[in-house]
Design a protein around this motif. Sequence first.
Motif, PDB file in Angstrom:
ATOM      1  N   GLU A  48       0.826  -1.205   0.000  1.00 58.19           N
ATOM      2  CA  GLU A  48       0.000   0.000   0.000  1.00 58.19           C
ATOM      3  C   GLU A  48       0.863   1.259   0.000  1.00 58.19           C
ATOM      4  OE1 GLU A  48      -2.681  -0.316   3.304  1.00 58.19           O
ATOM      5  OE2 GLU A  48      -3.951  -1.800   2.291  1.00 58.19           O
ATOM      6  N   LYS A  49       2.016   1.209   0.661  1.00 58.23           N
ATOM      7  CA  LYS A  49       2.912   2.376   0.715  1.00 58.23           C
ATOM      8  C   LYS A  49       3.501   2.702  -0.646  1.00 58.23           C
ATOM      9  CE  LYS A  49       4.379   1.889   5.518  1.00 58.23           C
ATOM     10  NZ  LYS A  49       5.510   1.592   6.416  1.00 58.23           N
ATOM     11  N   VAL A  50       3.784   1.681  -1.458  1.00 57.62           N
ATOM     12  CA  VAL A  50       4.442   1.921  -2.747  1.00 57.62           C
ATOM     13  C   VAL A  50       3.464   1.993  -3.916  1.00 57.62           C
ATOM     14  CG1 VAL A  50       6.625   0.901  -2.019  1.00 57.62           C
ATOM     15  CG2 VAL A  50       4.912  -0.536  -3.136  1.00 57.62           C
ATOM     16  N   GLN A  51       2.197   1.707  -3.671  1.00 55.49           N
ATOM     17  CA  GLN A  51       1.199   1.756  -4.742  1.00 55.49           C
ATOM     18  C   GLN A  51       0.885   3.210  -5.092  1.00 55.49           C
ATOM     19  OE1 GLN A  51      -2.348  -0.352  -3.750  1.00 55.49           O
ATOM     20  NE2 GLN A  51      -3.006  -0.514  -5.868  1.00 55.49           N
ATOM     21  N   LEU A  52       0.807   3.479  -6.395  1.00 55.18           N
ATOM     22  CA  LEU A  52       0.520   4.837  -6.863  1.00 55.18           C
ATOM     23  C   LEU A  52      -0.910   5.237  -6.527  1.00 55.18           C
ATOM     24  CD1 LEU A  52       2.085   4.776 -10.448  1.00 55.18           C
ATOM     25  CD2 LEU A  52       3.081   5.703  -8.363  1.00 55.18           C
ATOM     26  N   THR A  53      -1.080   6.530  -6.191  1.00 51.31           N
ATOM     27  CA  THR A  53      -2.431   7.063  -6.014  1.00 51.31           C
ATOM     28  C   THR A  53      -3.036   7.265  -7.401  1.00 51.31           C
ATOM     29  OG1 THR A  53      -1.715   9.366  -6.108  1.00 51.31           O
ATOM     30  CG2 THR A  53      -1.716   8.305  -3.920  1.00 51.31           C
ATOM     31  N   GLU A  55      -4.036  10.034  -8.676  1.00 47.99           N
ATOM     32  CA  GLU A  55      -3.423  11.234  -9.247  1.00 47.99           C
ATOM     33  C   GLU A  55      -2.025  10.931  -9.790  1.00 47.99           C
ATOM     34  OE1 GLU A  55      -1.705  14.854  -6.960  1.00 47.99           O
ATOM     35  OE2 GLU A  55      -3.827  15.313  -7.341  1.00 47.99           O
ATOM     36  N   GLU A  56      -1.236  10.169  -9.033  1.00 46.45           N
ATOM     37  CA  GLU A  56       0.106   9.806  -9.494  1.00 46.45           C
ATOM     38  C   GLU A  56       0.054   8.956 -10.763  1.00 46.45           C
ATOM     39  OE1 GLU A  56       2.510   9.650  -5.231  1.00 46.45           O
ATOM     40  OE2 GLU A  56       1.273   7.942  -5.849  1.00 46.45           O
ATOM     41  N   ALA A  57      -0.879   8.029 -10.816  1.00 47.23           N
ATOM     42  CA  ALA A  57      -1.021   7.173 -11.998  1.00 47.23           C
ATOM     43  C   ALA A  57      -1.400   8.005 -13.218  1.00 47.23           C
ATOM     44  CB  ALA A  57      -2.059   6.083 -11.738  1.00 47.23           C
ATOM     45  N   LEU A  60       1.683   9.960 -14.379  1.00 42.81           N
ATOM     46  CA  LEU A  60       2.599   9.054 -15.070  1.00 42.81           C
ATOM     47  C   LEU A  60       2.082   8.717 -16.465  1.00 42.81           C
ATOM     48  CD1 LEU A  60       5.157   7.344 -14.996  1.00 42.81           C
ATOM     49  CD2 LEU A  60       3.824   5.537 -13.885  1.00 42.81           C
ATOM     50  N   ARG A  61       0.791   8.472 -16.589  1.00 43.47           N
ATOM     51  CA  ARG A  61       0.196   8.170 -17.898  1.00 43.47           C
ATOM     52  C   ARG A  61       0.393   9.342 -18.857  1.00 43.47           C
ATOM     53  NH1 ARG A  61      -4.112   9.347 -20.712  1.00 43.47           N
ATOM     54  NH2 ARG A  61      -5.068  10.580 -19.092  1.00 43.47           N
ATOM     55  N   ARG A  62       0.165  10.563 -18.378  1.00 46.04           N
ATOM     56  CA  ARG A  62       0.339  11.748 -19.229  1.00 46.04           C
ATOM     57  C   ARG A  62       1.804  11.954 -19.596  1.00 46.04           C
ATOM     58  NH1 ARG A  62      -3.560  16.509 -16.825  1.00 46.04           N
ATOM     59  NH2 ARG A  62      -5.514  15.372 -17.026  1.00 46.04           N
ATOM     60  N   PHE A  63       2.704  11.707 -18.634  1.00 46.87           N
ATOM     61  CA  PHE A  63       4.134  11.853 -18.889  1.00 46.87           C
ATOM     62  C   PHE A  63       4.571  10.892 -19.993  1.00 46.87           C
ATOM     63  CE2 PHE A  63       8.536  10.543 -18.003  1.00 46.87           C
ATOM     64  CZ  PHE A  63       9.180  11.771 -18.059  1.00 46.87           C
ATOM     65  N   ARG A  64       4.084   9.667 -19.939  1.00 45.32           N
ATOM     66  CA  ARG A  64       4.460   8.666 -20.942  1.00 45.32           C
ATOM     67  C   ARG A  64       3.914   8.998 -22.325  1.00 45.32           C
ATOM     68  NH1 ARG A  64       3.404   3.256 -17.298  1.00 45.32           N
ATOM     69  NH2 ARG A  64       5.382   3.310 -16.182  1.00 45.32           N
ATOM     70  N   ARG A  65       2.774   9.663 -22.379  1.00 47.09           N
ATOM     71  CA  ARG A  65       2.145   9.971 -23.665  1.00 47.09           C
ATOM     72  C   ARG A  65       2.699  11.230 -24.322  1.00 47.09           C
ATOM     73  NH1 ARG A  65      -4.162   9.854 -23.016  1.00 47.09           N
ATOM     74  NH2 ARG A  65      -3.950  10.576 -25.148  1.00 47.09           N
ATOM     75  N   THR A  66       3.425  12.051 -23.574  1.00 49.05           N
ATOM     76  CA  THR A  66       3.922  13.305 -24.115  1.00 49.05           C
ATOM     77  C   THR A  66       5.157  13.068 -24.988  1.00 49.05           C
ATOM     78  OG1 THR A  66       4.444  15.584 -23.537  1.00 49.05           O
ATOM     79  CG2 THR A  66       5.453  13.893 -22.192  1.00 49.05           C
TER      80      THR A  66
END
Length: 80
Positions: A48-53, A55-57, A60-66
């Motif tokens: 649970e501590k390392v799972q992305l929220t 908002e974080e997910a 990350l999705r937008r960062f990968r698509r740019t």
Amino acid sequence: MAMQHAQPIQHWEPEKPEDHGQLELPGIALDKSDELLESLDELEQVLEKVQLTTEEAELLRRFRRTSAENRRMILQILGN
């Protein structure tokens, strides 16, 4: 290389595990069922501590698509 100099293949048989009706996992003591439940609870807390929220997910999705250029600019900004 001639085959006459090759080492003979030895027959290998795996060790037969004792069958207690339960698989033994390394690092987990199965003497008491409470210990297994405690280990699983601890594992769940760590995950649970390392799972992305959400908002974080999304970020990350937008960062990968740019574009690659935009990713470089973002990384430069984050590096400062």
